[in-house]
Enzyme design. Sequence first.
Site, short mmCIF file in Angstrom:
data_model
loop_
_atom_site.label_atom_id
_atom_site.label_comp_id
_atom_site.label_asym_id
_atom_site.label_seq_id
_atom_site.Cartn_x
_atom_site.Cartn_y
_atom_site.Cartn_z
N TYR A 96 -14.99 -10.50 -0.35
CA TYR A 96 -15.24 -9.70 -0.16
C TYR A 96 -16.67 -10.52 -1.01
CZ TYR A 96 -11.45 -7.86 1.92
OH TYR A 96 -11.07 -7.09 2.69
N ARG A 131 -6.28 11.74 -6.19
CA ARG A 131 -8.02 10.86 -5.07
C ARG A 131 -8.77 11.96 -5.22
NH1 ARG A 131 -11.23 8.83 -4.64
NH2 ARG A 131 -12.28 7.29 -3.59
N ARG A 191 -3.11 6.92 0.87
CA ARG A 191 -3.98 7.87 1.60
C ARG A 191 -2.33 8.60 2.45
NH1 ARG A 191 -8.98 4.18 3.14
NH2 ARG A 191 -7.07 3.51 3.00
N ASP A 214 -6.68 -2.43 -7.96
CA ASP A 214 -7.30 -3.43 -6.24
C ASP A 214 -7.18 -4.50 -6.81
OD1 ASP A 214 -8.49 -2.06 -3.21
OD2 ASP A 214 -9.26 -4.23 -4.02
N ARG A 273 0.85 -1.36 0.35
CA ARG A 273 0.16 0.14 0.15
C ARG A 273 1.21 0.84 0.09
NH1 ARG A 273 -5.67 -0.35 1.50
NH2 ARG A 273 -6.27 -2.82 0.37
O1 CP3 Z 1 0.22 0.74 -3.66
C1 CP3 Z 1 -0.62 -0.60 -2.96
O2 CP3 Z 1 0.41 -1.12 -2.79
C2 CP3 Z 1 -0.88 -0.50 -4.36
C3 CP3 Z 1 -2.61 -0.15 -4.63
C4 CP3 Z 1 -2.65 -1.60 -4.02
C5 CP3 Z 1 -4.42 -1.03 -3.86
N1 CP3 Z 1 -5.62 -2.44 -3.05
C6 CP3 Z 1 -5.24 0.09 -3.80
C7 CP3 Z 1 -6.55 0.95 -2.13
C8 CP3 Z 1 -3.59 -3.03 -3.66
C9 CP3 Z 1 -2.07 -4.19 -4.15
C10 CP3 Z 1 -4.81 -3.34 -2.83
C11 CP3 Z 1 -4.98 -4.40 -2.49
C12 CP3 Z 1 -6.17 -5.54 -1.75
N2 CP3 Z 1 -7.44 -4.33 -2.08
C13 CP3 Z 1 -6.51 -5.64 -1.13
C14 CP3 Z 1 -4.89 -6.79 -0.59
C15 CP3 Z 1 -4.34 -6.24 0.59
C16 CP3 Z 1 -4.60 -5.93 1.44
O3 CP3 Z 1 -3.69 -4.70 2.27
O4 CP3 Z 1 -5.45 -6.46 2.63
C17 CP3 Z 1 -7.84 -6.38 0.08
C18 CP3 Z 1 -7.99 -6.92 0.92
C19 CP3 Z 1 -8.05 -4.68 -1.34
C20 CP3 Z 1 -9.75 -4.28 -0.50
C21 CP3 Z 1 -10.31 -3.61 -0.28
N3 CP3 Z 1 -9.08 -2.02 -1.26
C22 CP3 Z 1 -10.27 -2.77 0.67
C23 CP3 Z 1 -10.87 -3.89 2.03
C24 CP3 Z 1 -10.23 -1.53 0.38
C25 CP3 Z 1 -10.87 -0.30 1.85
C26 CP3 Z 1 -10.18 0.06 2.53
C27 CP3 Z 1 -8.84 1.12 2.42
O5 CP3 Z 1 -7.92 0.24 2.88
O6 CP3 Z 1 -9.57 2.03 2.15
C28 CP3 Z 1 -9.75 -1.23 -0.28
C29 CP3 Z 1 -9.52 0.28 -0.92
C30 CP3 Z 1 -7.90 1.18 -1.63
N4 CP3 Z 1 -7.36 0.12 -1.81
C31 CP3 Z 1 -7.01 1.55 -1.43
C32 CP3 Z 1 -5.90 1.92 -1.80
C33 CP3 Z 1 -5.18 3.27 -1.71
C34 CP3 Z 1 -8.15 3.57 -0.44
C35 CP3 Z 1 -9.23 4.11 -1.23
C36 CP3 Z 1 -9.07 5.41 -1.53
O7 CP3 Z 1 -8.09 5.97 -1.74
O8 CP3 Z 1 -9.90 5.98 -1.52
#
Ligand code: CP3
Length: 350
Positions: free
Chosen positions: A159, A46, A37, A83, A33
Amino acid sequence: MRKVAQTPARCTRTLVEVLDGQVQPIPPVWMMRQAGRYLPEYRRIREGVSGFLDLCFTPKLAAEVTLQPIRRFDFDAAILFSDILVVPHALGQTVTFAAGEGPQLSPVVTAAELERLRQEVDLAALEPVFETIVRVREALPPEVTLLGFCGAPWTVATYMVAGHGTPDQAPARLMAYRDTGTFARLIDRLVEASIAYLIEQFRAGVDAVQVFDTWAGVLAPEEFERWCVAPAARIVAGVREQVPDAKFIGFPRGAGSLLSRYVDRVPVDGVGVDWMIDREFVRTRIQSHRAVQGNLDPLVLLAGGEALDAAVDAVMAAFAGGPFIFNLGHGILPETPIVHVERMLARVRG
Ligand code: CP3
């Protein structure tokens, strides 16, 4: 026609070398990640897009946020900004990200709901992701590794079945017990979708891919074998049929001592480890035949100070003598101060 990124003939990507089993004097570093943010430059972009998926599917912007942490911190790897839930989207499930609430999907629980999804993943819908990869590779310094990724079938299914994140993944675990046949067909479809998706990521120019099994740790051993180990093994084999030298990092988070079963049966090149696992077990049973990645607690990075220094030193003392990629044990928390990331990097790199 999409352009395929070219890898220069002579260039050293330390992370790829580690996946080949080499030990680096200073381990390559990146953070799960790392685009997100906690970075003001990410928040600015964003704010300018309506939905999170719009950001994932706009190659110019997705490439820009992929590159932001590389410019700021000089990480050794960039991870594609996307994602894991773009796969259910490309299978025809409705996926939205409500601000502050996480993902929302139309739940798939019954056989009829599964049949309403596409049989095969719609790769055309994922074309913006592949274009992002091409753009990033062109802009990235040659020595920086580019990582693609997908969610592991079990984690993506949690999910898809619940329709949102849950504390214990009970909806998917219940479906796997109550309607094993339908659940197995959902996992099969995700295995096939992941294979097709990862092959295209390699063709677009990634050096290696990570398979995120964030929720592997909630399963009983037999269920872990069936829903985490076996699908991961099929994905690695399926991708390598088309891309023989495809490099993989598996990340079955929370697997604990079951991690040895995972590495015995899944021929990944590297294994991601969380911060709860016993380091001595990982060093003797895992790192002896695989590269290891992790395992700094994201909360100690948030805490900073001497606790952070001590934790970095402990991780380095355990793993830096073998093939090792420095990373967190899970994603960086959005409230983490940037100076703590700088402090961590200075400590790792000396
Ligand atoms: O920088 C990186 O790692 C690359 C981008 C990336 C994102 N999600 C961006 C993201 C990667 C590799 C993921 C993987 C992901 N997404 C996983 C597996 C890894 C982990 O963290 O467990 C999972 C379970 C998800 C599903 C997901 N996406 C959730 C549960 C959420 C909401 C929770 C949260 O962190 O906000 C997301 C949203 C998400 N994915 C964001 C980002 C930057 C935040 C959304 C935003 O910016 O509005």
